[in-house]
Motif scaffolding. Structure first.
Motif, short mmCIF file in Angstrom:
data_model
loop_
_atom_site.label_atom_id
_atom_site.label_comp_id
_atom_site.label_asym_id
_atom_site.label_seq_id
_atom_site.Cartn_x
_atom_site.Cartn_y
_atom_site.Cartn_z
N LEU A 21 0.83 -1.20 -0.09
CA LEU A 21 -0.02 0.03 -0.02
C LEU A 21 0.85 1.36 -0.11
O LEU A 21 1.90 1.41 0.71
N CYS A 22 0.51 2.29 -0.57
CA CYS A 22 1.07 3.49 -0.94
C CYS A 22 0.64 4.46 0.18
O CYS A 22 -0.28 4.77 0.26
N LYS A 23 1.55 4.60 1.26
CA LYS A 23 0.95 5.48 2.53
C LYS A 23 1.04 6.94 2.34
O LYS A 23 0.69 7.71 3.11
N ASP A 24 1.87 7.33 1.22
CA ASP A 24 2.16 8.55 0.77
C ASP A 24 1.02 8.93 0.02
O ASP A 24 0.99 8.71 -1.16
N THR A 25 0.03 9.68 0.61
CA THR A 25 -1.11 10.15 -0.23
C THR A 25 -1.00 11.08 -1.14
O THR A 25 -1.83 11.14 -2.13
N SER A 26 -0.16 11.62 -1.28
CA SER A 26 0.35 12.78 -2.28
C SER A 26 0.78 12.15 -3.42
O SER A 26 0.60 12.68 -4.73
N VAL B 97 -2.22 10.49 -7.15
CA VAL B 97 -2.63 10.69 -8.54
C VAL B 97 -1.90 9.79 -9.51
O VAL B 97 -2.26 10.21 -10.67
N GLU B 98 -0.97 9.16 -9.11
CA GLU B 98 -0.09 8.15 -10.14
C GLU B 98 -0.79 6.76 -9.89
O GLU B 98 -1.67 6.64 -9.00
N TYR B 99 -0.53 5.78 -10.72
CA TYR B 99 -0.90 4.32 -10.51
C TYR B 99 -0.21 3.82 -9.44
O TYR B 99 0.93 3.51 -9.56
N VAL B 100 -0.71 3.87 -8.37
CA VAL B 100 0.04 3.15 -7.08
C VAL B 100 -1.07 2.38 -6.31
O VAL B 100 -2.17 2.46 -6.71
N ASP B 101 -0.62 1.53 -5.40
CA ASP B 101 -1.55 0.90 -4.47
C ASP B 101 -2.48 1.45 -3.67
O ASP B 101 -1.76 2.05 -2.82
N ARG B 102 -3.58 1.52 -3.84
CA ARG B 102 -4.72 2.10 -2.59
C ARG B 102 -5.21 1.24 -1.99
O ARG B 102 -5.70 -0.03 -2.47
N CYS C 122 -8.13 3.27 4.61
CA CYS C 122 -9.51 3.03 3.91
C CYS C 122 -10.55 4.23 4.20
O CYS C 122 -11.07 4.68 3.06
N GLU C 123 -10.58 4.66 5.41
CA GLU C 123 -11.44 5.94 5.50
C GLU C 123 -10.88 7.06 4.98
O GLU C 123 -11.84 8.04 4.46
N PHE C 124 -9.64 7.34 5.05
CA PHE C 124 -9.12 8.54 4.29
C PHE C 124 -9.40 8.35 2.81
O PHE C 124 -9.60 9.35 2.29
N GLU C 125 -9.16 7.14 2.35
CA GLU C 125 -9.44 7.19 0.70
C GLU C 125 -10.96 7.59 0.43
O GLU C 125 -11.10 8.18 -0.42
N ALA C 126 -11.83 7.13 1.31
CA ALA C 126 -13.17 7.63 0.84
C ALA C 126 -13.42 9.15 0.90
O ALA C 126 -13.90 9.60 0.04
N ARG C 127 -12.76 9.76 1.81
CA ARG C 127 -12.75 11.18 1.89
C ARG C 127 -11.86 11.60 0.82
O ARG C 127 -12.42 12.72 0.04
N TYR C 128 -10.86 11.19 0.30
CA TYR C 128 -10.17 11.62 -0.87
C TYR C 128 -10.75 11.45 -2.02
O TYR C 128 -10.60 12.53 -2.76
#
Length: 316
Positions: free
Chosen positions: A227-232, A235-240, A260-266
Motif C-alpha cells: 500500500l502506498c501510504k504517501d497519499t500525495s 494521483v499516480e498509478y499506485v496501490d490504494r 480506508c476511511e481516508f481514501e473515501a474522503r479523498y
C-alpha cells in the motif's frame, strides 16, 4: 430532513456520478451501476456481459478496456469472472460459467502451468503497451496474474472429477509453494488475484486443503507492504486500499481502517466536475482508441469508487 456535511457531500457525489454513468458508461457498466445503486437485476448485468463472450467460452472485445483484441484471452476472461463475483453469480449451471470452464479446459492460452496474461494476437489490435505480447518476459512480468484467480474459479465451479479440476489443484499447490502462500508476491495485481483465490477457496469449502488461513495472513502482510501510504502520490498509478478492500467486512479492513476511511474522503474531494474520477494511466500509442478506452475506464472507475465511498464514508 437535516443532512450532515458529509451526507450532503456523498449525496452530491452520487448525483454527479449517476449523471456521468448514464451519459457515458458502457451498457455493461451502467447495468452494474443499477445493480449496486438502483435495485437493478443481476440478470441485466449477465445479459450485457454475454455480448463479450466468444463461442469458445472465453472473453474478448475489450471487456478489459486496455485491449481491443476481440479474441478470447485469459485476462479478459478473468475480467468476466470478477464481474460474476461482484454480482454473486454462483450458479454452476450458468451458461457463462460453463463457457469459461470450457475455454480454460481447452488450454489454448496455457503454457508451462499458467494462463498467459499477454497473448500473441494482442499485437494485432490497439492496446495499452503493457498488453504487448512479449514471449520472453510474460512469465516473469505477470507471475500468477491472472492464473491463480482463474484457478480459484475452477476449484469453485468445476466438477471435482474433471481433468480441469485436477489441473487446477496442481496449479494451486505449485503456485502457493512458489509464492510462499503469497509472502513472495511483489505485484499488487498479482496480490489481488491471490486474495480472490483465497475467497474462492473459502466459499468452496476447501480452506484446509489449501491452508487458506496462512494464505490470508501472508496477503495481509503483503497489503501492508505494498500500500502506498504517501497519499500525495495517489494521483499516480499506485496501490490504494480500494485495490484490495471493498467493504468493512474485509479481513484486511481493521489493519488498514484509517487509510480506508481516508481514501473515501479523498475520493469525495477529488471527484471531477463531470462526476467521474482521474484515470492515472494512459496509452503511448493509438490516441483515438485510447480516447474511447479512457472514457470506458472512467465509467468503470466511477462505479468502483462510488461503491467504495458507499462502503467507507461515515455518512449514514
Amino acid at each position: 430532513m437535516v443532512w450532515s456535511k458529509e451526507q450532503e457531500k456523498v449525496k452530491q457525489a452520487y448525483e454527479k456520478a449517476r449523471e456521468f454513468m448514464y451519459r457515458n458508461a458502457r451498457p455493461l457498466d451502467l447495468a452494474r451501476w443499477k445493480y449496486h445503486f438502483e435495485g437493478g437485476s443481476a440478470e441485466e448485468v449477465l445479459n450485457c456481459l454475454k455480448v463479450y463472450q466468444n463461442p469458445d467460452g472465453g472473453f474478448g472485445h475489450a471487456l478489459e478496456a486496455d485491449s481491443f483484441n476481440p479474441n478470447s484471452s485469459p485476462i479478459q476472461t478473468w475480467a468476466a469472472t470478477e464481474i460474476l463475483w461482484e454480482i454473486h453469480c454462483e450458479h454452476k449451471d450458468s451458461d457463462i460459467i460453463a463457457g469459461i470452464l470450457r475455454y480454460l479446459e481447452e488450454c489454448k492460452d496455457y503454457q508451462k502451468g499458467r494462463w498467459l496474461a499477454e497473448i500473441p494476437s494482442n499485437n494485432d489490435f490497439p492496446h495499452a503497451p503493457w498488453w504487448d505480447y512479449k514471449a520472453d518476459t510474460v512469465y516473469e512480468e505477470w507471475g500468477y496474474n491472472p492464473t491463480i484467480c482463474l484457478t480459484g474459479f475452477i476449484l469453485k465451479f468445476a466438477e471435482k472429477d474433471s481433468k480441469l479440476y485436477q489441473r487446477a489443484e496442481e496449479i494451486a499447490h505449485h503456485a502457493l509453494a512458489d509464492r510462499n502462500c503469497g509472502e513472495e508476491i511483489k505485484s499488487g495485481n498479482e496480490l489481488a488475484c491471490m486474495i480472490r483465490f483465497a475467497e474462492y477457496i473459502r466459499s468452496a469449502g476447501l480452506s484446509e486443503q489449501f491452508s487458506i488461513q496462512k494464505v490470508e495472513e501472508c496477503c495481509g502482510r503483503r497489503i501492508d507492504a505494498l500500500l502506498c501510504k504517501d497519499t500525495s502520490k495517489w494521483v499516480e498509478y499506485v496501490d490504494r486500499p480500494s485495490n484490495y478492500i471493498v467493504s468493512r467486512d474485509s479481513l484486511y479492513y481493521n489493519q488498514n481502517k484509517d487509510l480506508c476511511e481516508f481514501e473515501a474522503r479523498y475520493l469525495l474531494d477529488t471527484q471531477l466536475e463531470d462526476g467521474s474520477f482521474l484515470i492515472p494511466w494512459k496509452w503511448s500509442r493509438y490516441p483515438e482508441e485510447w480516447a474511447v478506452a479512457k472514457n470506458w475506464w472512467k465509467g468503470e472507475r466511477t462505479l468502483l469508487y462510488m461503491r467504495y465511498i458507499k462502503a467507507f464514508s461515515k455518512a449514514e
